[in-house]
Design an enzyme around this catalytic site. Sequence first.
Site, PDB file in Angstrom:
ATOM      1  N   VAL A 204       0.180 -10.956   5.244  1.00 30.80           N
ATOM      2  CA  VAL A 204       0.366 -10.754   3.809  1.00 30.80           C
ATOM      3  C   VAL A 204       1.577 -11.521   3.303  1.00 30.80           C
ATOM      4  CG1 VAL A 204       1.768  -8.642   4.056  1.00 30.80           C
ATOM      5  CG2 VAL A 204       0.423  -9.022   1.972  1.00 30.80           C
TER       6      VAL A 204
ATOM      7  N   ASP B 212      -1.317  -1.053   1.705  1.00 27.98           N
ATOM      8  CA  ASP B 212      -0.735   0.044   2.477  1.00 27.98           C
ATOM      9  C   ASP B 212      -0.417  -0.436   3.884  1.00 27.98           C
ATOM     10  OD1 ASP B 212      -3.108   1.177   4.490  1.00 27.98           O
ATOM     11  OD2 ASP B 212      -3.896   0.260   2.661  1.00 27.98           O
TER      12      ASP B 212
ATOM     13  N   GLY C  69      -5.831  -3.967   6.128  1.00 31.70           N
ATOM     14  CA  GLY C  69      -4.922  -3.373   5.169  1.00 31.70           C
ATOM     15  C   GLY C  69      -3.840  -4.357   4.780  1.00 31.70           C
ATOM     16  N   GLU C  70      -2.646  -3.840   4.511  1.00 28.59           N
ATOM     17  CA  GLU C  70      -1.496  -4.668   4.136  1.00 28.59           C
ATOM     18  C   GLU C  70      -1.688  -5.408   2.826  1.00 28.59           C
ATOM     19  OE1 GLU C  70      -0.042  -7.342   7.110  1.00 28.59           O
ATOM     20  OE2 GLU C  70       0.026  -5.819   8.684  1.00 28.59           O
ATOM     21  N   GLY C  71      -2.757  -5.126   2.088  1.00 30.20           N
ATOM     22  CA  GLY C  71      -2.995  -5.838   0.844  1.00 30.20           C
ATOM     23  C   GLY C  71      -3.585  -7.222   1.021  1.00 30.20           C
TER      24      GLY C  71
END
Length: 371
Positions: free
Chosen positions: A103, A181, A323-325
């Site tokens: 990210v 998240d 995740g992690e955007g």
Amino acid sequence: MDTTVDLDTFSSLVERPDESARRAAEERWQELDRPLGGLGKLEELGAWLSSVQGRSPVRPLTAPKVVLFAADHGVAGLGVSRLPAQGGTAARVRAVLDGTAPVALLARRFGAEVRVVDVAVDADVADFPDEVTAHRVRRGSGRIDVEDALSPEETAAAFRAGMAVADEEADAGTDLVVLGDLGVGSTTVAAVLVGALCGTDAAAVTGRGSGVDDRVWMVKCATVRDSLRRARPVLGDQLALLGATGGADFAAITGFLLQAAVRKLPVVLDGVVSAACALVAQRIAFRAPEWWRAGQTSGEPAQAKAYDRLTLTPLQEQGITMGEGVGALMALPLLQAAADTLADQVPTAFVPAAPKEPARLPTAAELLGKL
């Protein structure tokens, strides 16, 4: 500590995006000398950006921000993830902060800043910078299949922390948030919330998350089943639901989404975690989803069910599950292109009539001071 949050306030404060600006943007597209619908999804996204900005032509997106809420979850200790329960979330936070996480690399490429908000990482506060831990509520959370994730006081604190972060971003001039998240075991928690709100059984919402095999999937499914039994009695109280079978990150993200809608700050949702929180937030303020867009579909069944209930269509199908955007961030260039194209090609400007004294949107502190 006062644990009450007047959720009914959001229903009245969240307004719909500016429909006049949307129509003006659509009319400008039709005036251009180009094939009807020739720019496809860009036209729709440009009109949405005009509506959330309240103006046409749309402003280019010059200050996007990736906001990641980080927390550990007690259910991770059951082995429901391929990632290590001890230290796994903290390691991911450090990777984002030192710029080596995907990210962080992609955000640099797309010109977006990254912010990490530690609300319940199971690590020493001293392990991270003060600005990361400023909104921390606790270390980790309870094991939701047998106990509450948070106390009522902690749930309220996490919810208010999310509201405060939304205010901070709106005040800083952020014009689009890519929401993500960081947390081991979070897809299990998300499956519980979506399953409870959609009235489905565990198998229908339990996905592979971090890439678990059949054996671990069965453990995960049993954990979701047991947690659903604890969620159903508190379905009528969204804060109680977040405290019983959510976590500090879920409560914070829900508060963030609602206050972002109040402050007219558009948000791109990422994976199943932000989708689950959006589903809870919709129960509180039914107009709020109009301020969000679904960045991508990850293949998680709970995410698909949540987006169906929210009537949100993912912008892309990348199958990114980490995740992690990251998945939502991949949609940022598409939104930037929509804004740039519409801003450059609109021949005339639509400026909505402004009141003599423009209404100032209430901050979280002002909202909570009325409770």
